[in-house]
Scaffold this motif. Structure first.
Motif, PDB file in Angstrom:
ATOM      1  N   PRO A 204      -3.602   4.525  -5.904  1.00 39.03           N
ATOM      2  CA  PRO A 204      -4.305   3.303  -6.323  1.00 39.03           C
ATOM      3  C   PRO A 204      -3.321   2.170  -6.602  1.00 39.03           C
ATOM      4  CG  PRO A 204      -4.275   4.894  -8.097  1.00 39.03           C
ATOM      5  CD  PRO A 204      -3.689   5.574  -6.896  1.00 39.03           C
ATOM      6  N   LEU A 205      -3.775   0.953  -6.370  1.00 35.62           N
ATOM      7  CA  LEU A 205      -2.946  -0.230  -6.581  1.00 35.62           C
ATOM      8  C   LEU A 205      -3.591  -1.093  -7.651  1.00 35.62           C
ATOM      9  CD1 LEU A 205      -0.639  -2.154  -5.693  1.00 35.62           C
ATOM     10  CD2 LEU A 205      -2.267  -3.133  -4.091  1.00 35.62           C
TER      11      LEU A 205
ATOM     12  N   GLU B 222       9.841 -10.635 -11.755  1.00 30.90           N
ATOM     13  CA  GLU B 222      10.947 -10.563 -10.798  1.00 30.90           C
ATOM     14  C   GLU B 222      11.353 -11.958 -10.326  1.00 30.90           C
ATOM     15  OE1 GLU B 222       9.965  -7.894  -7.635  1.00 30.90           O
ATOM     16  OE2 GLU B 222       9.974  -6.156  -8.949  1.00 30.90           O
ATOM     17  N   CYS B 223      10.382 -12.834 -10.107  1.00 34.19           N
ATOM     18  CA  CYS B 223      10.695 -14.216  -9.705  1.00 34.19           C
ATOM     19  C   CYS B 223      11.418 -14.961 -10.820  1.00 34.19           C
ATOM     20  CB  CYS B 223       9.409 -14.956  -9.323  1.00 34.19           C
ATOM     21  SG  CYS B 223       8.742 -14.431  -7.744  1.00 34.19           S
TER      22      CYS B 223
ATOM     23  N   HIS C 261       0.840  -1.188   0.000  1.00 33.04           N
ATOM     24  CA  HIS C 261       0.000   0.000   0.000  1.00 33.04           C
ATOM     25  C   HIS C 261       0.878   1.242   0.000  1.00 33.04           C
ATOM     26  CE1 HIS C 261      -3.665  -2.241   0.559  1.00 33.04           C
ATOM     27  NE2 HIS C 261      -3.082  -2.937   1.512  1.00 33.04           N
ATOM     28  N   SER C 262       0.241   2.371  -0.094  1.00 27.09           N
ATOM     29  CA  SER C 262       0.971   3.638  -0.059  1.00 27.09           C
ATOM     30  C   SER C 262       1.567   3.858   1.324  1.00 27.09           C
ATOM     31  CB  SER C 262       0.031   4.790  -0.395  1.00 27.09           C
ATOM     32  OG  SER C 262      -0.423   4.683  -1.708  1.00 27.09           O
ATOM     33  N   SER C 263       2.479   4.784   1.370  1.00 30.92           N
ATOM     34  CA  SER C 263       3.095   5.145   2.636  1.00 30.92           C
ATOM     35  C   SER C 263       2.037   5.715   3.588  1.00 30.92           C
ATOM     36  CB  SER C 263       4.184   6.175   2.371  1.00 30.92           C
ATOM     37  OG  SER C 263       4.690   6.666   3.577  1.00 30.92           O
ATOM     38  N   PRO C 264       2.107   5.391   4.875  1.00 32.97           N
ATOM     39  CA  PRO C 264       1.118   5.916   5.825  1.00 32.97           C
ATOM     40  C   PRO C 264       1.158   7.428   5.965  1.00 32.97           C
ATOM     41  CG  PRO C 264       2.413   4.154   6.812  1.00 32.97           C
ATOM     42  CD  PRO C 264       3.008   4.444   5.479  1.00 32.97           C
TER      43      PRO C 264
ATOM     44  N   LEU D 189      -1.352  -5.699 -12.492  1.00 32.36           N
ATOM     45  CA  LEU D 189      -0.010  -5.252 -12.860  1.00 32.36           C
ATOM     46  C   LEU D 189       1.016  -5.684 -11.808  1.00 32.36           C
ATOM     47  CD1 LEU D 189       1.594  -3.644 -14.937  1.00 32.36           C
ATOM     48  CD2 LEU D 189       1.151  -1.605 -13.576  1.00 32.36           C
ATOM     49  N   TYR D 190       0.628  -5.625 -10.552  1.00 32.05           N
ATOM     50  CA  TYR D 190       1.519  -6.031  -9.469  1.00 32.05           C
ATOM     51  C   TYR D 190       1.847  -7.518  -9.571  1.00 32.05           C
ATOM     52  CZ  TYR D 190       3.482  -6.217  -4.778  1.00 32.05           C
ATOM     53  OH  TYR D 190       4.332  -6.375  -3.725  1.00 32.05           O
ATOM     54  N   GLN D 191       0.855  -8.353  -9.883  1.00 30.74           N
ATOM     55  CA  GLN D 191       1.073  -9.786 -10.030  1.00 30.74           C
ATOM     56  C   GLN D 191       2.017 -10.091 -11.191  1.00 30.74           C
ATOM     57  OE1 GLN D 191      -2.849 -11.401 -10.407  1.00 30.74           O
ATOM     58  NE2 GLN D 191      -3.030 -11.855  -8.217  1.00 30.74           N
TER      59      GLN D 191
END
Length: 62
Positions: free
Chosen positions: A12-13, A25-26, A2-5, A17-19
């Motif tokens: 937005p996440l 990277e793996c 998530h974003s920085s507190p 795209l993250y997956q």
């Protein structure tokens, strides 16, 4: 993930795209486990590319 507190508004996440980024990277992590790829023994571009292809095929067949 998530974003920085300390942010006033959360960024937005995009989970898809993250997956995909995580999978790439793996893959590179697994690819670097091959010693010839990680240390780049082959000096010429075409021979190094051949080693990359072979290592990628072995990972894909695994």
């Amino acid at each position: 993930m998530h974003s920085s507190p300390s942010r006033k508004r959360a960024l937005p996440l995009d989970r898809n795209l993250y997956q995909l980024r995580y999978r790439v990277e793996c893959f590179f992590h697994d690819l670097k486990r091959f010693r010839a790829v990680a240390t780049r023994y082959d000096k010429t571009g075409p021979s190094y590319l051949a080693v990359l292809h072979i290592a990628s095929m072995l990972l894909w067949l695994r």
